[in-house]
Design a protein around this motif. Structure first.
Motif, short mmCIF file in Angstrom:
data_model
loop_
_atom_site.label_atom_id
_atom_site.label_comp_id
_atom_site.label_asym_id
_atom_site.label_seq_id
_atom_site.Cartn_x
_atom_site.Cartn_y
_atom_site.Cartn_z
N ASP A 1 -18.94 33.89 71.55
CA ASP A 1 -19.62 34.10 72.84
C ASP A 1 -19.40 35.52 73.36
OD1 ASP A 1 -20.65 31.55 72.90
OD2 ASP A 1 -19.10 30.75 74.23
N ARG A 2 -18.16 35.98 73.27
CA ARG A 2 -17.87 37.34 73.73
C ARG A 2 -18.59 38.38 72.87
NH1 ARG A 2 -13.06 34.70 74.49
NH2 ARG A 2 -12.16 35.36 72.53
N ASN A 3 -18.61 38.15 71.57
CA ASN A 3 -19.30 39.09 70.68
C ASN A 3 -20.81 39.10 70.92
OD1 ASN A 3 -16.95 39.97 69.45
ND2 ASN A 3 -17.06 38.45 67.83
N TRP A 4 -21.41 37.94 71.14
CA TRP A 4 -22.84 37.89 71.43
C TRP A 4 -23.15 38.57 72.76
CZ3 TRP A 4 -26.57 37.81 68.32
CH2 TRP A 4 -26.59 37.01 67.19
N SER A 5 -22.27 38.39 73.72
CA SER A 5 -22.47 39.05 75.02
C SER A 5 -22.44 40.57 74.86
CB SER A 5 -21.38 38.60 76.00
OG SER A 5 -21.50 39.28 77.21
N ASP A 6 -21.46 41.06 74.12
CA ASP A 6 -21.38 42.51 73.85
C ASP A 6 -22.59 42.97 73.05
OD1 ASP A 6 -19.00 42.55 75.18
OD2 ASP A 6 -17.75 42.61 73.38
N CYS A 7 -23.02 42.16 72.09
CA CYS A 7 -24.17 42.49 71.28
C CYS A 7 -25.44 42.57 72.14
CB CYS A 7 -24.34 41.42 70.20
SG CYS A 7 -25.44 41.86 68.87
N ASN A 8 -25.59 41.64 73.06
CA ASN A 8 -26.75 41.65 73.96
C ASN A 8 -26.74 42.87 74.88
OD1 ASN A 8 -27.84 39.31 72.91
ND2 ASN A 8 -26.81 38.00 74.40
N LYS A 9 -25.57 43.24 75.36
CA LYS A 9 -25.45 44.45 76.20
C LYS A 9 -25.87 45.69 75.41
CE LYS A 9 -21.98 43.83 79.72
NZ LYS A 9 -20.64 44.26 80.13
N LEU A 10 -25.37 45.79 74.19
CA LEU A 10 -25.72 46.94 73.35
C LEU A 10 -27.21 46.96 73.02
CD1 LEU A 10 -22.71 47.15 70.87
CD2 LEU A 10 -23.36 48.85 72.58
N HIS A 11 -27.76 45.81 72.77
CA HIS A 11 -29.20 45.74 72.48
C HIS A 11 -30.02 46.21 73.69
CE1 HIS A 11 -32.90 44.44 70.67
NE2 HIS A 11 -33.19 43.73 71.74
N LYS A 12 -29.58 45.81 74.87
CA LYS A 12 -30.27 46.25 76.09
C LYS A 12 -30.17 47.76 76.26
CE LYS A 12 -30.49 45.23 81.01
NZ LYS A 12 -29.90 44.47 82.10
N ILE A 13 -28.99 48.32 76.00
CA ILE A 13 -28.79 49.77 76.11
C ILE A 13 -29.64 50.50 75.08
CG2 ILE A 13 -27.09 51.60 75.75
CD1 ILE A 13 -25.00 49.67 76.98
N ILE A 14 -29.65 49.98 73.85
CA ILE A 14 -30.41 50.63 72.78
C ILE A 14 -31.91 50.56 73.08
CG2 ILE A 14 -31.06 50.44 70.33
CD1 ILE A 14 -28.14 49.49 69.85
N SER A 15 -32.39 49.40 73.52
CA SER A 15 -33.83 49.26 73.76
C SER A 15 -34.31 50.08 74.96
CB SER A 15 -34.19 47.78 73.96
OG SER A 15 -33.58 47.27 75.13
N GLN A 16 -33.42 50.37 75.89
CA GLN A 16 -33.78 51.21 77.04
C GLN A 16 -33.61 52.69 76.72
OE1 GLN A 16 -31.34 49.76 80.23
NE2 GLN A 16 -32.64 47.99 80.61
N GLY A 17 -33.00 52.98 75.60
CA GLY A 17 -32.82 54.37 75.18
C GLY A 17 -31.72 55.08 75.95
#
Length: 195
Positions: free
Chosen positions: A99-115
């Motif tokens: 759960d913690r890893n997916w949460s971090d992964c989702n945060k990173l995905h959001k940062i990457i997709s927003q550039g």
């Protein structure tokens, strides 16, 4: 500009690492779940064999033999309870990490997709989201499963203790009756003292 591009590349790399870790954790969770179900299945089949031997009219078990069935069933119950508890605790631990890893992964995905690039630490920034209610629910669910397992074990232990003696009760049904009942399997003889 190079710093931003370097941070973006680092975020993408970290994102892929987290996805791989999450996939490995998913495999581990599946293995733990399958192992727990297999342990429980073996236990239920074993207890079924014990209860079949106890209830079978073809068996030559006597009331004095009930300790053996009770002890075998008790040992099987204790071993399986400990093994299931270890697997259950490991499952709760791994799913919390996932759960913690997916949460971090989702945060990173959001940062990457927003550039956007960020310099904050994503490793444990969201770990607190899954420590409260979700963790409590998981441990309560595990405890509930263990209580059900213990309940089944108690029923089978009581069955092993009582069924053998109730089937061929060699004592007298009426305590005022001065008769003795001798049984061998389903055949019984009553000897009475008329005095």
């Amino acid at each position: 500009m190079e710093t931003k591009a370097g941070e973006e590349e680092e975020n993408k790399k970290r994102f892929e690492e987290l996805r791989k870790i999450c996939d490995k954790q998913e495999d581990r969770l599946q293995t733990l779940q399958a192992t727990a179900f297999q342990l429980a299945n073996y236990y239920f089949v074993f207890q079924g064999v014990i209860l079949t031997a106890t209830c079978s009219s073809a068996t030559s078990l006597k009331c004095s033999d009930r300790w053996f069935l009770f002890t075998v069933s008790l040992l099987a119950a204790l071993l399986n309870l400990v093994a299931l508890m270890i697997k259950g605790l490991e499952y709760v631990r791994v799913i919390g990490q996932q759960d913690r890893n997916w949460s971090d992964c989702n945060k990173l995905h959001k940062i990457i997709s927003q550039g956007k690039a960020t310099t904050t630490d994503h490793g444990s920034s969201n770990a607190g989201n899954y420590n409260g209610l979700t963790k409590c629910i998981r441990y309560c669910t595990l405890a509930g499963c263990m209580v059900l397992f213990i309940g089944f074990a108690v029923v089978t232990l009581v069955g092993c203790w009582l069924i053998v003696c109730s089937k061929y009760d060699c004592g007298s049904e009426n305590k005022k009756d001065k008769c003795i009942k001798f049984c061998q399997g389903p055949k019984c003889i009553r000897i009475c003292n008329d005095s």
